[in-house]
Write an enzyme that holds these catalytic residues in place. Structure first.
Site, short mmCIF file in Angstrom:
data_model
loop_
_atom_site.label_atom_id
_atom_site.label_comp_id
_atom_site.label_asym_id
_atom_site.label_seq_id
_atom_site.Cartn_x
_atom_site.Cartn_y
_atom_site.Cartn_z
N ARG A 157 0.81 -1.22 0.00
CA ARG A 157 0.00 0.00 0.00
C ARG A 157 0.84 1.26 0.00
O ARG A 157 0.29 2.35 -0.02
CB ARG A 157 -0.83 0.00 1.27
CG ARG A 157 -2.29 -0.35 1.06
CD ARG A 157 -2.88 -0.31 2.45
NE ARG A 157 -4.27 -0.06 2.48
CZ ARG A 157 -5.19 -1.03 2.50
NH1 ARG A 157 -4.85 -2.27 2.41
NH2 ARG A 157 -6.45 -0.71 2.60
N ARG A 174 -10.10 7.01 4.15
CA ARG A 174 -9.40 5.86 3.55
C ARG A 174 -9.15 6.11 2.07
O ARG A 174 -8.11 5.73 1.54
CB ARG A 174 -10.21 4.58 3.76
CG ARG A 174 -10.09 4.04 5.19
CD ARG A 174 -11.24 3.12 5.57
NE ARG A 174 -11.29 1.88 4.82
CZ ARG A 174 -12.37 1.10 4.76
NH1 ARG A 174 -13.47 1.43 5.41
NH2 ARG A 174 -12.35 0.00 4.06
N ARG A 206 -21.88 -2.54 3.56
CA ARG A 206 -21.20 -3.62 4.28
C ARG A 206 -21.13 -3.31 5.77
O ARG A 206 -21.22 -4.21 6.60
CB ARG A 206 -19.78 -3.82 3.72
CG ARG A 206 -19.10 -5.02 4.36
CD ARG A 206 -17.71 -5.26 3.80
NE ARG A 206 -16.83 -4.16 4.12
CZ ARG A 206 -15.60 -4.04 3.65
NH1 ARG A 206 -15.12 -4.96 2.83
NH2 ARG A 206 -14.85 -3.03 3.99
P1 AP5 Z 1 -8.27 -3.58 4.21
O1 AP5 Z 1 -8.85 -4.63 5.04
O2 AP5 Z 1 -7.25 -3.95 3.21
O3 AP5 Z 1 -9.43 -2.78 3.57
P2 AP5 Z 1 -9.54 -1.89 2.25
O4 AP5 Z 1 -8.42 -1.87 1.32
O5 AP5 Z 1 -9.95 -0.57 2.81
O6 AP5 Z 1 -10.59 -2.57 1.43
P3 AP5 Z 1 -11.82 -3.38 1.85
O7 AP5 Z 1 -11.45 -4.64 2.50
O8 AP5 Z 1 -12.71 -2.45 2.62
O9 AP5 Z 1 -12.48 -3.62 0.43
P4 AP5 Z 1 -12.20 -4.76 -0.65
O10 AP5 Z 1 -11.53 -4.14 -1.81
O11 AP5 Z 1 -11.60 -5.96 -0.03
O12 AP5 Z 1 -13.68 -5.04 -1.09
P5 AP5 Z 1 -14.69 -6.21 -0.65
O13 AP5 Z 1 -14.48 -7.41 -1.49
O14 AP5 Z 1 -14.68 -6.38 0.82
O15 AP5 Z 1 -7.59 -2.47 5.15
C1 AP5 Z 1 -8.24 -1.96 6.29
C2 AP5 Z 1 -7.28 -1.10 7.09
O16 AP5 Z 1 -6.19 -1.91 7.56
C3 AP5 Z 1 -6.61 0.04 6.32
O17 AP5 Z 1 -7.40 1.20 6.30
C4 AP5 Z 1 -5.30 0.22 7.11
O18 AP5 Z 1 -5.53 0.94 8.29
C5 AP5 Z 1 -4.96 -1.20 7.50
N1 AP5 Z 1 -4.08 -1.88 6.50
C6 AP5 Z 1 -4.38 -2.98 5.76
N2 AP5 Z 1 -3.36 -3.32 4.95
C7 AP5 Z 1 -2.39 -2.39 5.18
C8 AP5 Z 1 -1.11 -2.19 4.62
N3 AP5 Z 1 -0.62 -2.99 3.66
N4 AP5 Z 1 -0.38 -1.13 5.08
C9 AP5 Z 1 -0.86 -0.31 6.05
N5 AP5 Z 1 -2.07 -0.45 6.60
C10 AP5 Z 1 -2.84 -1.49 6.19
O19 AP5 Z 1 -16.06 -5.56 -1.12
C11 AP5 Z 1 -16.62 -4.44 -0.46
C12 AP5 Z 1 -18.15 -4.59 -0.41
O20 AP5 Z 1 -18.66 -4.52 -1.75
C13 AP5 Z 1 -18.64 -5.92 0.17
O21 AP5 Z 1 -19.80 -5.71 0.91
C14 AP5 Z 1 -18.93 -6.77 -1.07
O22 AP5 Z 1 -19.91 -7.72 -0.85
C15 AP5 Z 1 -19.37 -5.72 -2.08
N6 AP5 Z 1 -19.03 -6.05 -3.45
C16 AP5 Z 1 -17.92 -6.71 -3.91
N7 AP5 Z 1 -17.94 -6.83 -5.25
C17 AP5 Z 1 -19.09 -6.22 -5.68
C18 AP5 Z 1 -19.67 -6.01 -6.96
N8 AP5 Z 1 -19.09 -6.44 -8.07
N9 AP5 Z 1 -20.84 -5.34 -7.02
C19 AP5 Z 1 -21.46 -4.89 -5.89
N10 AP5 Z 1 -20.95 -5.08 -4.63
C20 AP5 Z 1 -19.78 -5.73 -4.53
MG MG Z 2 -10.73 -6.42 1.86
#
Ligand code: AP5
Ligand code: MG
Length: 194
Positions: free
Chosen positions: A89, A146, A128
């Site tokens: 990231r 974020r 979500r």
């Molecule tokens: P992290 O857990 O990585 O979260 P994120 O990147 O903010 O992304 P999400 O997990 O929220 O989304 P996603 O892309 O996985 O989507 P999802 O499939 O869940 O990070 C969280 C925190 O941890 C960060 O803010 C930071 O503080 C820390 N962190 C983590 N890694 C780090 C690193 N490397 N360095 C530093 N800090 C770090 O889908 C989202 C929603 O949309 C779900 O409800 C799903 O059902 C829905 N959905 C999915 N696909 C579709 C579609 N095609 N159409 C409609 N809805 C859909």
């Molecule tokens: Mg995720």
């Protein structure tokens, strides 16, 4: 080994697509977000430190995340390959990952980047947040933070992999299965070429 990065902003579907991809390709799913949430659930010192950053929508410090990835590698020595989700990231994390993989005589095959509009992302995350129990999903201000962090600190990672000619953009809107098919098409093409 065959290693992939699934890249994209918060809510772009990295976790959703990762579950399907690891099953199809037999890769280990390395989601730093999931690992950090597990540390928080286990109330470890690392988890307690990480929580204060995550609740504000900020990144956890690089050295904490890189150390966690390094120990995940140690625990999965025989892996056929890894699917990185939410990591790297920052450019410092990308450089550290390149070095860690180099030590294993392997590298990143492709970076698949899911592209989704911000309005759709906010909608998905607030939705979500109703059921996920993730404290960083319930507050729209934290969600916007974020995104800002993603733009400022994470988009330079895309440049890092564009320079290495590994970056592939994928449309991240549409049905989960449509997006999965597009990802598989790209991965299969890469596997055939190598
Ligand atoms: P992290 O857990 O990585 O979260 P994120 O990147 O903010 O992304 P999400 O997990 O929220 O989304 P996603 O892309 O996985 O989507 P999802 O499939 O869940 O990070 C969280 C925190 O941890 C960060 O803010 C930071 O503080 C820390 N962190 C983590 N890694 C780090 C690193 N490397 N360095 C530093 N800090 C770090 O889908 C989202 C929603 O949309 C779900 O409800 C799903 O059902 C829905 N959905 C999915 N696909 C579709 C579609 N095609 N159409 C409609 N809805 C859909
Ligand atoms: Mg995720």
């Amino acid at each position: 080994m065959f290693n992939l990065i699934l890249f994209g902003p918060p809510g772009s579907g990295k976790g959703t697509q990762s579950d399907k991809l690891v099953e199809k390709y037999g890769l280990k799913h390395l989601s730093t977000g999931n690992l950090l949430r597990q540390e928080i659930a286990d109330k470890t010192p690392l988890g307690i430190e990480a929580k204060s950053f995550m609740d504000k929508g900020q990144l956890v410090p690089d050295e904490v995340v890189i150390g966690m990835v390094d120990s995940y590698f140690d625990q999965h020595k025989g892996a056929k390959g890894f699917l990185f989700d939410g990591f790297p990231r920052t450019v410092a994390q990308a450089v550290a990952l390149d070095k860690l993989l180099d030590l294993k005589n392997t590298s990143i095959a492709s970076v698949l980047a899911l592209e989704v509009s911000e309005e759709e992302l906010v909608k998905r995350l607030l939705n979500r947040g109703k059921t996920s129990g993730r404290s960083d999903d319930t507050n729209e201000e934290v969600i916007r933070k974020r995104f800002a962090v993603y733009i400022n600190e994470t988009t330079p990672v895309a440049e890092h992999y564009k320079k290495a000619k590994k970056f592939i953009a994928i449309k991240g809107e549409g049905s989960v299965n449509e997006i999965f098919s597009a990802l598989c098409k790209s991965i299969d093409k890469k596997m055939d070429r190598d």
